[in-house]
Design a protein around this motif. Structure first.
Motif, short mmCIF file in Angstrom:
data_model
loop_
_atom_site.label_atom_id
_atom_site.label_comp_id
_atom_site.label_asym_id
_atom_site.label_seq_id
_atom_site.Cartn_x
_atom_site.Cartn_y
_atom_site.Cartn_z
N HIS A 65 0.82 -1.21 0.00
CA HIS A 65 0.00 0.00 0.00
C HIS A 65 0.85 1.26 0.00
N GLU A 66 2.05 1.18 0.57
CA GLU A 66 2.91 2.34 0.73
C GLU A 66 4.00 2.43 -0.33
N ALA A 67 3.98 1.51 -1.29
CA ALA A 67 5.07 1.44 -2.27
C ALA A 67 5.16 2.69 -3.14
N GLY A 68 4.05 3.37 -3.35
CA GLY A 68 4.07 4.57 -4.17
C GLY A 68 4.91 5.68 -3.56
N GLU A 69 4.86 5.82 -2.23
CA GLU A 69 5.57 6.90 -1.56
C GLU A 69 6.86 6.43 -0.88
N GLU A 70 6.86 5.19 -0.39
CA GLU A 70 8.02 4.74 0.39
C GLU A 70 8.64 3.45 -0.15
N GLY A 71 8.21 3.01 -1.31
CA GLY A 71 8.75 1.78 -1.87
C GLY A 71 10.26 1.87 -2.09
N GLN A 72 10.93 0.73 -1.98
CA GLN A 72 12.38 0.67 -2.10
C GLN A 72 12.77 0.21 -3.50
N GLU A 73 13.67 0.96 -4.12
CA GLU A 73 14.14 0.57 -5.45
C GLU A 73 15.35 -0.34 -5.37
N THR A 74 16.08 -0.29 -4.25
CA THR A 74 17.23 -1.15 -4.02
C THR A 74 17.10 -1.73 -2.61
N PRO A 75 17.84 -2.80 -2.32
CA PRO A 75 17.75 -3.41 -0.99
C PRO A 75 18.62 -2.75 0.06
N ASP A 76 19.40 -1.74 -0.31
CA ASP A 76 20.46 -1.24 0.56
C ASP A 76 19.98 -0.79 1.93
N ARG A 77 18.94 0.05 1.97
CA ARG A 77 18.46 0.56 3.25
C ARG A 77 17.87 -0.55 4.10
N LEU A 78 17.17 -1.48 3.48
CA LEU A 78 16.61 -2.61 4.21
C LEU A 78 17.72 -3.44 4.85
N ILE A 79 18.75 -3.70 4.09
CA ILE A 79 19.88 -4.49 4.59
C ILE A 79 20.55 -3.78 5.76
N GLU A 80 20.72 -2.48 5.63
CA GLU A 80 21.35 -1.70 6.70
C GLU A 80 20.56 -1.80 8.01
N LEU A 81 19.26 -1.56 7.94
CA LEU A 81 18.44 -1.57 9.15
C LEU A 81 18.26 -2.97 9.71
N ALA A 82 18.37 -3.97 8.86
CA ALA A 82 18.19 -5.36 9.30
C ALA A 82 19.36 -5.87 10.14
N GLN A 83 20.40 -5.08 10.30
CA GLN A 83 21.53 -5.52 11.11
C GLN A 83 21.20 -5.49 12.61
N HIS A 84 20.17 -4.76 12.99
CA HIS A 84 19.81 -4.67 14.41
C HIS A 84 19.34 -6.06 14.89
N PRO A 85 19.80 -6.50 16.06
CA PRO A 85 19.47 -7.86 16.52
C PRO A 85 17.99 -8.11 16.77
N LYS A 86 17.22 -7.06 16.95
CA LYS A 86 15.78 -7.24 17.16
C LYS A 86 15.01 -7.38 15.85
N VAL A 87 15.65 -7.07 14.73
CA VAL A 87 15.00 -7.21 13.42
C VAL A 87 15.16 -8.66 12.96
N VAL A 88 14.04 -9.34 12.74
CA VAL A 88 14.10 -10.76 12.44
C VAL A 88 13.48 -11.11 11.08
N GLY A 89 12.95 -10.13 10.35
CA GLY A 89 12.34 -10.41 9.06
C GLY A 89 12.35 -9.18 8.16
#
Length: 269
Positions: A65-89
């Motif tokens: 639903h949010e892809a129009g305004e906040e969709g990711q074109e590359t995985p970079d930011r997702l990968i960066e934030l996923a390093q936090h130990p509480k992020v599991v998915g």
């Protein structure tokens, strides 16, 4: 213990403090839960909730639903934030052609970026699919040919074709309160054929409260009712269903599983 593999505690928090929501879940036997991110701009709030409660984990991602305004074109930011130990998915992501709040092409681009992030991090992809089964299967399969990645089809309400494709790729199927609805006979028929070792349970709270809580604001404690219904469908004891779905969760959400298996998990914050 039961595990609610998909809830939105940040949405529940808008109605007040969620401390009692988490406490009620614990009293109901729900030993852990994953609160799901739907906007990158709201990830800090989602993460704060996960950091506040020992039994709560979180994801990072952008809902279709949010892809129009906040969709990711590359995985970079997702990968960066996923390093936090509480992020599991990674997610929730996917395609939604029922509401189409975002253009389909932007949903697809963001979906593929999330898949790349799941492949890179090894964290499971959390897939939302509504009225978009064909394109969902096409993208999942196409990306799988580029390299395997773990995934779960959350709040599964689709037909057997999506279920079969997901299982072929080694993915999991997660059931929410919809499976308890009187009108969901076709869904129950599909679910009856899913192997027990590929099933998870969730609430998707605050939405889709299961029978007998229909009409109420859904919350993680209510996942017990979905588990009970699923045990009927699979013709196994509720205890075995809980044991199986918890083991499945730990296998798929391995970062959370490692934390859950530590001595003292769930102690006071």
């Amino acid at each position: 213990m039961l595990i609610d593999s998909h809830c939105h505690l940040d949405y529940l928090q808008r109605d007040g403090d969620i401390g009692e929501v988490v406490a009620r879940a614990g009293r109901a036997g729900v030993g852990a839960m994953v609160t799901i991110c739907t906007k990158m701009s709201e990830f800090p709030v989602v993460l704060e909730i996960a950091e506040r409660f020992p039994t709560v984990f979180c994801s990072v991602g952008v809902h279709p639903h949010e892809a129009g305004e906040e969709g990711q074109e590359t995985p970079d930011r997702l990968i960066e934030l996923a390093q936090h130990p509480k992020v599991v998915g990674i997610g929730e992501t996917g395609l939604d052609y029922y509401y189409e709040h975002s253009p389909r092409e932007q949903q697809k681009v963001s979906f593929r970026a999330h898949i790349a992030a799941a492949r890179e991090t090894g964290l499971p992809l959390i897939v939302h699919a509504r009225d978009a089964d064909d394109d969902t299967v096409e993208i999942l399969r196409d990306e799988y040919r580029n390299g395997a990645y773990p995934a779960v089809i959350h709040c599964f309400t689709a037909g057997p074709e999506l279920a079969e494709a997901a299982l072929e790729m080694g993915f999991y199927i997660s059931l929410a309160g919809v499976v308890t609805f009187k009108s969901a006979e076709a869904l129950r028929e599909t679910v009856s054929k899913v192997p027990l070792d590929r099933l998870l349970v969730e609430t998707d709270s605050p939405y889709l409260a299961p029978v007998p809580k229909r009409g109420k604001t859904n919350e993680p404690a209510f996942v017990v009712h979905t588990a009970e219904k699923l045990s009927e469908i699979k013709e196994v004891s509720t205890d075995l269903l809980i044991e199986s779905t918890t083991a499945n969760f730990k296998n798929l959400f391995s970062r959370a599983g490692s934390a859950i298996d530590q001595p003292g998990f769930g102690g006071a914050a």
